[in-house]
Design a protein around this motif. Structure first.
Motif, PDB file in Angstrom:
ATOM      1  N   GLU A  44      54.431  52.580   6.295  1.00  0.00           N
ATOM      2  CA  GLU A  44      54.865  52.862   5.141  1.00  0.00           C
ATOM      3  C   GLU A  44      55.418  51.706   4.460  1.00  0.00           C
ATOM      4  O   GLU A  44      55.612  51.634   3.169  1.00  0.00           O
ATOM      5  N   ALA A  45      56.181  50.718   5.285  1.00  0.00           N
ATOM      6  CA  ALA A  45      56.536  49.481   4.734  1.00  0.00           C
ATOM      7  C   ALA A  45      55.228  48.927   3.868  1.00  0.00           C
ATOM      8  O   ALA A  45      55.420  48.058   3.021  1.00  0.00           O
ATOM      9  N   MET A  46      54.250  48.673   4.742  1.00  0.00           N
ATOM     10  CA  MET A  46      53.011  47.835   4.322  1.00  0.00           C
ATOM     11  C   MET A  46      52.330  48.524   2.986  1.00  0.00           C
ATOM     12  O   MET A  46      51.932  48.150   2.175  1.00  0.00           O
ATOM     13  N   ALA A  47      52.648  49.906   3.079  1.00  0.00           N
ATOM     14  CA  ALA A  47      52.042  50.867   2.118  1.00  0.00           C
ATOM     15  C   ALA A  47      52.676  50.739   0.461  1.00  0.00           C
ATOM     16  O   ALA A  47      52.211  50.279  -0.549  1.00  0.00           O
ATOM     17  N   ARG A  48      54.171  50.456   0.841  1.00  0.00           N
ATOM     18  CA  ARG A  48      55.084  49.895  -0.225  1.00  0.00           C
ATOM     19  C   ARG A  48      54.482  48.603  -0.894  1.00  0.00           C
ATOM     20  O   ARG A  48      54.474  48.524  -2.081  1.00  0.00           O
ATOM     21  N   GLU A  49      54.463  47.506   0.145  1.00  0.00           N
ATOM     22  CA  GLU A  49      54.071  46.506  -0.550  1.00  0.00           C
ATOM     23  C   GLU A  49      52.649  46.448  -1.124  1.00  0.00           C
ATOM     24  O   GLU A  49      52.494  45.657  -2.159  1.00  0.00           O
ATOM     25  N   LEU A  50      51.740  47.227  -0.378  1.00  0.00           N
ATOM     26  CA  LEU A  50      50.593  47.089  -1.277  1.00  0.00           C
ATOM     27  C   LEU A  50      50.825  47.687  -2.458  1.00  0.00           C
ATOM     28  O   LEU A  50      49.921  47.225  -3.905  1.00  0.00           O
ATOM     29  N   LEU A  51      51.472  48.633  -2.708  1.00  0.00           N
ATOM     30  CA  LEU A  51      51.479  49.255  -4.007  1.00  0.00           C
ATOM     31  C   LEU A  51      51.995  48.325  -5.145  1.00  0.00           C
ATOM     32  O   LEU A  51      51.506  48.331  -6.374  1.00  0.00           O
ATOM     33  N   GLN A  52      53.091  47.813  -4.668  1.00  0.00           N
ATOM     34  CA  GLN A  52      53.815  46.625  -5.508  1.00  0.00           C
ATOM     35  C   GLN A  52      52.862  45.461  -5.843  1.00  0.00           C
ATOM     36  O   GLN A  52      52.730  45.128  -7.066  1.00  0.00           O
ATOM     37  N   ALA A  53      51.952  45.090  -4.889  1.00  0.00           N
ATOM     38  CA  ALA A  53      51.207  44.216  -5.132  1.00  0.00           C
ATOM     39  C   ALA A  53      49.872  44.601  -5.984  1.00  0.00           C
ATOM     40  O   ALA A  53      49.226  43.985  -6.666  1.00  0.00           O
TER      41      ALA A  53
END
Length: 73
Positions: A44-53
Motif C-alpha cells: 500500500e505504501a509503495m502504491a501511494r508513492e507510485l501514484l504520487q510519482a
C-alpha cells in the motif's frame, strides 16, 4: 498585629494524627510494541508513492513533448 494569631506551636505539641492507608498497588502496563509491518502495508505504501510519482512523471512527459515539438518546427 496579634502575634498569637500566627502561633502554631499547639500543632507541634499535639500528638500527630495517624491515618491508616492501604498499600497502593500500581499495575504496570506492558510497553506497547509497534505493529509489525505486513506485506500488504508495504504494498500500500509503495502504491501511494507510485501514484504520487506518476503525476510528476506525466508532467515531465508533457513538458518534454512541448519542448521537442517547438524545436522540431
Amino acid at each position: 498585629m496579634n502575634d498569637h494569631a500566627y502561633d502554631i506551636s499547639y500543632l507541634l505539641e499535639s500528638e500527630p494524627a495517624r491515618v491508616e492507608v492501604p498499600d497502593l498497588r500500581v499495575a504496570r502496563a506492558a510497553p506497547a510494541k509497534p505493529p509489525k509491518p505486513s506485506v500488504a502495508d508495504a504494498q500500500e505504501a509503495m502504491a501511494r508513492e507510485l501514484l504520487q510519482a506518476a503525476e510528476a512523471h506525466e508532467e515531465l512527459i508533457q513538458q518534454y513533448l512541448r519542448f521537442s515539438s517547438s524545436t522540431v518546427q
